[in-house]
Design a protein around this motif. Structure first.
Motif, PDB file in Angstrom:
ATOM      1  N   GLY A 375       0.792  -1.227   0.000  1.00 53.34           N
ATOM      2  CA  GLY A 375       0.000   0.000   0.000  1.00 53.34           C
ATOM      3  C   GLY A 375       0.819   1.269   0.000  1.00 53.34           C
ATOM      4  O   GLY A 375       0.260   2.368   0.082  1.00 53.34           O
ATOM      5  N   ILE A 376       2.140   1.181  -0.096  1.00 52.59           N
ATOM      6  CA  ILE A 376       3.022   2.350  -0.119  1.00 52.59           C
ATOM      7  C   ILE A 376       3.618   2.475  -1.529  1.00 52.59           C
ATOM      8  O   ILE A 376       4.015   1.490  -2.153  1.00 52.59           O
ATOM      9  CB  ILE A 376       4.154   2.215   0.922  1.00 52.59           C
ATOM     10  N   TYR A 377       3.683   3.698  -2.025  1.00 49.33           N
ATOM     11  CA  TYR A 377       4.215   3.930  -3.369  1.00 49.33           C
ATOM     12  C   TYR A 377       5.718   3.626  -3.425  1.00 49.33           C
ATOM     13  O   TYR A 377       6.451   3.795  -2.444  1.00 49.33           O
ATOM     14  CB  TYR A 377       3.972   5.378  -3.799  1.00 49.33           C
ATOM     15  N   GLU A 378       6.137   3.177  -4.628  1.00 51.40           N
ATOM     16  CA  GLU A 378       7.541   2.878  -4.895  1.00 51.40           C
ATOM     17  C   GLU A 378       7.913   3.441  -6.260  1.00 51.40           C
ATOM     18  O   GLU A 378       7.067   3.580  -7.142  1.00 51.40           O
ATOM     19  CB  GLU A 378       7.793   1.366  -4.901  1.00 51.40           C
ATOM     20  N   ARG A 379       9.199   3.754  -6.400  1.00 52.09           N
ATOM     21  CA  ARG A 379       9.701   4.195  -7.710  1.00 52.09           C
ATOM     22  C   ARG A 379      11.179   3.849  -7.803  1.00 52.09           C
ATOM     23  O   ARG A 379      11.966   4.214  -6.930  1.00 52.09           O
ATOM     24  CB  ARG A 379       9.505   5.704  -7.901  1.00 52.09           C
ATOM     25  N   ASP A 380      11.537   3.108  -8.847  1.00 51.74           N
ATOM     26  CA  ASP A 380      12.941   2.731  -9.064  1.00 51.74           C
ATOM     27  C   ASP A 380      13.540   2.080  -7.820  1.00 51.74           C
ATOM     28  O   ASP A 380      14.692   2.342  -7.448  1.00 51.74           O
ATOM     29  CB  ASP A 380      13.769   3.962  -9.467  1.00 51.74           C
ATOM     30  N   GLY A 381      12.742   1.220  -7.169  1.00 49.15           N
ATOM     31  CA  GLY A 381      13.228   0.495  -6.007  1.00 49.15           C
ATOM     32  C   GLY A 381      13.225   1.291  -4.710  1.00 49.15           C
ATOM     33  O   GLY A 381      13.628   0.762  -3.658  1.00 49.15           O
ATOM     34  N   GLU A 382      12.778   2.520  -4.768  1.00 56.93           N
ATOM     35  CA  GLU A 382      12.749   3.362  -3.554  1.00 56.93           C
ATOM     36  C   GLU A 382      11.324   3.472  -3.042  1.00 56.93           C
ATOM     37  O   GLU A 382      10.392   3.733  -3.804  1.00 56.93           O
ATOM     38  CB  GLU A 382      13.309   4.754  -3.857  1.00 56.93           C
ATOM     39  N   THR A 383      11.149   3.280  -1.736  1.00 54.51           N
ATOM     40  CA  THR A 383       9.838   3.417  -1.103  1.00 54.51           C
ATOM     41  C   THR A 383       9.575   4.876  -0.754  1.00 54.51           C
ATOM     42  O   THR A 383      10.491   5.603  -0.359  1.00 54.51           O
ATOM     43  CB  THR A 383       9.776   2.565   0.186  1.00 54.51           C
ATOM     44  N   LEU A 384       8.313   5.296  -0.888  1.00 49.41           N
ATOM     45  CA  LEU A 384       7.965   6.688  -0.588  1.00 49.41           C
ATOM     46  C   LEU A 384       7.835   6.845   0.939  1.00 49.41           C
ATOM     47  O   LEU A 384       6.736   6.858   1.494  1.00 49.41           O
ATOM     48  CB  LEU A 384       6.659   7.086  -1.288  1.00 49.41           C
ATOM     49  N   THR A 385       9.000   6.922   1.557  1.00 47.35           N
ATOM     50  CA  THR A 385       9.078   7.085   3.006  1.00 47.35           C
ATOM     51  C   THR A 385       9.687   8.440   3.324  1.00 47.35           C
ATOM     52  O   THR A 385      10.730   8.809   2.771  1.00 47.35           O
ATOM     53  CB  THR A 385       9.943   5.979   3.639  1.00 47.35           C
ATOM     54  N   VAL A 386       9.026   9.193   4.197  1.00 50.21           N
ATOM     55  CA  VAL A 386       9.519  10.499   4.642  1.00 50.21           C
ATOM     56  C   VAL A 386       9.479  10.515   6.170  1.00 50.21           C
ATOM     57  O   VAL A 386       8.743   9.748   6.795  1.00 50.21           O
ATOM     58  CB  VAL A 386       8.671  11.654   4.068  1.00 50.21           C
ATOM     59  N   ALA A 387      10.270  11.385   6.776  1.00 47.32           N
ATOM     60  CA  ALA A 387      10.365  11.420   8.235  1.00 47.32           C
ATOM     61  C   ALA A 387      10.148  12.833   8.747  1.00 47.32           C
ATOM     62  O   ALA A 387      10.550  13.818   8.110  1.00 47.32           O
ATOM     63  CB  ALA A 387      11.732  10.912   8.691  1.00 47.32           C
ATOM     64  N   VAL A 388       9.525  12.928   9.928  1.00 46.15           N
ATOM     65  CA  VAL A 388       9.328  14.212  10.597  1.00 46.15           C
ATOM     66  C   VAL A 388       9.895  14.114  12.006  1.00 46.15           C
ATOM     67  O   VAL A 388       9.684  13.131  12.713  1.00 46.15           O
ATOM     68  CB  VAL A 388       7.836  14.617  10.625  1.00 46.15           C
ATOM     69  N   THR A 389      10.642  15.125  12.415  1.00 51.65           N
ATOM     70  CA  THR A 389      11.228  15.198  13.749  1.00 51.65           C
ATOM     71  C   THR A 389      10.453  16.228  14.561  1.00 51.65           C
ATOM     72  O   THR A 389      10.233  17.359  14.100  1.00 51.65           O
ATOM     73  CB  THR A 389      12.709  15.605  13.669  1.00 51.65           C
ATOM     74  N   ALA A 390      10.047  15.849  15.775  1.00 53.83           N
ATOM     75  CA  ALA A 390       9.231  16.743  16.599  1.00 53.83           C
ATOM     76  C   ALA A 390       9.408  16.395  18.066  1.00 53.83           C
ATOM     77  O   ALA A 390       9.914  15.319  18.412  1.00 53.83           O
ATOM     78  CB  ALA A 390       7.762  16.631  16.213  1.00 53.83           C
ATOM     79  N   PHE A 391       8.971  17.317  18.943  1.00 46.38           N
ATOM     80  CA  PHE A 391       9.025  17.033  20.378  1.00 46.38           C
ATOM     81  C   PHE A 391       7.685  17.250  21.068  1.00 46.38           C
ATOM     82  O   PHE A 391       7.591  17.142  22.284  1.00 46.38           O
ATOM     83  CB  PHE A 391      10.125  17.858  21.073  1.00 46.38           C
ATOM     84  N   MET A 432      11.827  16.776   7.696  1.00 45.69           N
ATOM     85  CA  MET A 432      10.782  17.731   8.041  1.00 45.69           C
ATOM     86  C   MET A 432      10.809  17.923   9.558  1.00 45.69           C
ATOM     87  O   MET A 432      11.140  17.001  10.307  1.00 45.69           O
ATOM     88  CB  MET A 432       9.398  17.237   7.619  1.00 45.69           C
ATOM     89  N   LEU A 433      10.444  19.118   9.999  1.00 48.89           N
ATOM     90  CA  LEU A 433      10.252  19.394  11.411  1.00 48.89           C
ATOM     91  C   LEU A 433       8.758  19.495  11.686  1.00 48.89           C
ATOM     92  O   LEU A 433       8.020  20.120  10.917  1.00 48.89           O
ATOM     93  CB  LEU A 433      10.925  20.707  11.818  1.00 48.89           C
ATOM     94  N   GLY A 434       8.306  18.875  12.773  1.00 51.64           N
ATOM     95  CA  GLY A 434       6.923  19.049  13.198  1.00 51.64           C
ATOM     96  C   GLY A 434       6.874  20.176  14.207  1.00 51.64           C
ATOM     97  O   GLY A 434       7.260  20.001  15.365  1.00 51.64           O
ATOM     98  N   ALA A 435       6.442  21.348  13.770  1.00 50.45           N
ATOM     99  CA  ALA A 435       6.516  22.524  14.643  1.00 50.45           C
ATOM    100  C   ALA A 435       5.696  23.660  14.057  1.00 50.45           C
ATOM    101  O   ALA A 435       5.239  23.607  12.909  1.00 50.45           O
ATOM    102  CB  ALA A 435       7.970  22.972  14.814  1.00 50.45           C
ATOM    103  N   GLY A 436       5.518  24.695  14.864  1.00 51.54           N
ATOM    104  CA  GLY A 436       4.968  25.967  14.418  1.00 51.54           C
ATOM    105  C   GLY A 436       5.839  27.059  14.999  1.00 51.54           C
ATOM    106  O   GLY A 436       6.742  26.795  15.801  1.00 51.54           O
TER     107      GLY A 436
END
Length: 535
Positions: A375-391, A432-436
């Motif tokens: 159920g996750i998109y892929e392209r050229d062997g890469e998974t569409l995974t992104v990360a967010v850092t937050a506190f 990505m940062l999870g913040a305002g």
């Protein structure tokens, strides 16, 4: 020169929330400094439960909302800002002038102000404050951001001085209304950072009685105080004699104490409890933070964040209305721009930020992404995974994580401590940062995204955007600046440099019989007009 009237044309857009603060019937100027305290037969003392240890109550150093709510009571600012209209009005400074190129600001002080150590407010003291903020460096990051480009303060007389910058600083006038640039006595301004944190000396309507870390803060009414801004509801001394702030970290204990009568006011009523306290027995106080809403601030130099298609798909895959419901705030509203609705210069971009999961899928598939068996998109062997850092706001992030999974995007959460969060920013090692970011001026987007900003969180390489960010900084005419700010918001939203998720609402509660609690323009509390009207 730019006149006060011209600069005051900025107006705050309707916040879209109900602010239930009860206003006193008196208006500024309607009561003399000899007017008696309303309901003087009642003890004018309240217990205000706060959610965390302040850590540092020097308003020039702290960025913690709890500390700022306490510090506002101790500290006055050069200017004040109407929380509803955005108008800048006098406070410690009775008048001001701004150079046409926005590089110098000349102020004339009131001549009757003293600090709680009985020393007078003078131009020399203001200069010492601003110089000290620069010397504090990272310890005073919020204050220093308002003084970006600061070259010094020229003292003309005891009451007249000029603050100068090496580049235009359109946001400084609004910055002069904030607690971050609140003015402390010379003794505080020249003290060590640690000494200032423990016991700042201001000119405000209250003075610090005691601060016991992780236990309580107590402040007392300042005798002889008589220089509120015209936005306040009376003149003379504060109505309350004493405010005790017990530090109560558990939300359920705060609400239980409000219900039992142990506490008169509590900070941060949980959104889930809002409906339960919407009765005649309580008063709720709600206001959205101005600035950039809570969301994802991207670093286009890391991972897949340099791919605009991916960023746009994330924007389309976030259901902000649902997140607002999950957060549980009846008073809040889903963000419809990269500025909150309570920020001067806000432009509604609801169509640009509309939830469109089908559109996200079409966008990704047109760019060569294919849906994998998991159920996750892929392209050229890469998974569409992104990360967010937050506190903080993990519940909001988890809601966005689930929504994005439903459109084929794998969002990974990296929850860290507040200290580690700022360490990550310093290293630049984040996608990505999870913040305002809370500021009551649209220049907050330049602070967040410009290549020359010391507080830059969003890492983007966009010459068109950078030029506009600098142009609005140098534009004095309000209408012309608004046109530029409109364009900036559109670019930031369309190119998904900031992906908003939730407008953070400050939500507090008091028992009926405590009146006059007010928000300032930065959604911090002002308790000068607060009064006990019944037991």
């Amino acid at each position: 020169m730019i006149t006060r009237t011209r600069m005051a044309r900025w107006a705050i857009a309707p916040a879209g929330i109900a602010v239930a603060a009860v206003a006193l019937s008196a208006c500024a100027g309607d009561t003399s400094d000899t007017a008696p305290t309303p309901n003087a037969d009642l003890p004018q003392d309240i217990v205000f439960a706060i959610k965390e240890d302040a850590g540092c109550i020097d308003p020039q150093q702290t960025s913690v909302t709890t500390a700022l709510n306490v510090g506002r009571q101790l500290t006055d600012s050069l200017l004040d800002q109407d929380a509803e209209t955005g108008e800048i009005v006098p406070w410690l400074a009775e008048s001001w002038e701004v150079s046409d190129d926005l590089t110098s600001y000349t102020f004339t002080l009131r001549d009757d102000v003293t600090f709680s150590d009985d020393t007078p407010l003078t131009s020399e003291v203001v200069a010492a404050n601003f110089d000290a903020i620069i010397e504090l460096g990272g310890a005073a990051s919020l204050a220093a951001a308002y003084l970006e480009g600061y070259t010094g303060t020229e003292v003309v007389s005891d009451t007249e001085f000029t603050v100068s910058f090496d580049t235009p600083n359109v946001a400084f006038l609004q910055g002069a209304t904030t607690m971050s640039l609140g003015i402390l006595s010379e003794a505080s301004a020249t003290a060590t950072a640690e000494e200032r944190c423990a016991a700042p000396i201001g000119s405000g309507p209250f003075v610090l009685d005691s601060y016991v870390a992780n236990d309580s803060i107590v402040i007392d009414r300042r005798e002889g105080y008589d220089w509120p801004s015209e936005l306040r509801g009376h003149e003379g001394e504060a109505y309350l004699e004493t405010i005790t702030f017990p530090i109560i970290t558990e939300a359920s204990v705060r609400t239980g104490g409000l219900t039992s009568g142990e506490y008169d006011v509590i900070q941060d009523l949980p959104y889930i409890d809002e409906a339960r306290y919407t009765t005649d027995e309580y008063t709720l106080y709600a206001k959205a933070n101005p600035g950039v809403p809570n969301g994802f601030v991207v670093n286009t130099e890391q991972g897949l964040m340099g791919d605009e298609t991916v960023r746009q798909a994330i924007t389309m895959g976030v259901d902000r209305e649902q997140i607002n419901v999950i957060a549980g705030s009846v008073s809040g509203s889903a963000p419809t721009s990269v500025l909150t609705s309570s920020t001067p210069g806000f432009t509604d971009l609801g169509d640009t930020l509309a939830y469109d999961p089908e559109g996200a899928a079409e966008l990704l598939e047109a760019d060569g992404w294919e849906l994998g068996s998991d159920g996750i998109y892929e392209r050229d062997g890469e998974t569409l995974t992104v990360a967010v850092t937050a506190f903080y706001a993990q519940d909001v992030l988890e809601a966005a994580q689930q929504q994005l999974r439903e459109v084929g995007i794998d969002l990974q959460l990296n929850m860290v401590t507040a200290g580690d969060f700022f360490g990550v920013i310093a290293s630049g090692d984040y996608e990505m940062l999870g913040a305002g970011l809370t500021r009551t001026d649209p220049d907050v987007l330049r602070v967040l995204l410009s290549v020359d900003s010391p507080s830059r969180w969003g890492i983007v390489d966009d010459a068109e955007l950078e030029a506009l960010l600098q142009e609005q900084r140098e534009t004095a005419d309000a209408d012309a600046r608004q046109e530029i700010v409109d364009e900036i918001q559109q670019i930031v939203a369309e190119r998904a440099y900031v992906i908003p998720t939730l407008e953070t609402v400050q939500l507090h509660a008091s028992r009926a019989g405590v009146e006059g609690i007010a928000f300032d323009s930065a959604s911090r509390l002002n308790l000068y007009d607060t009064v006990v009207t019944s037991e």
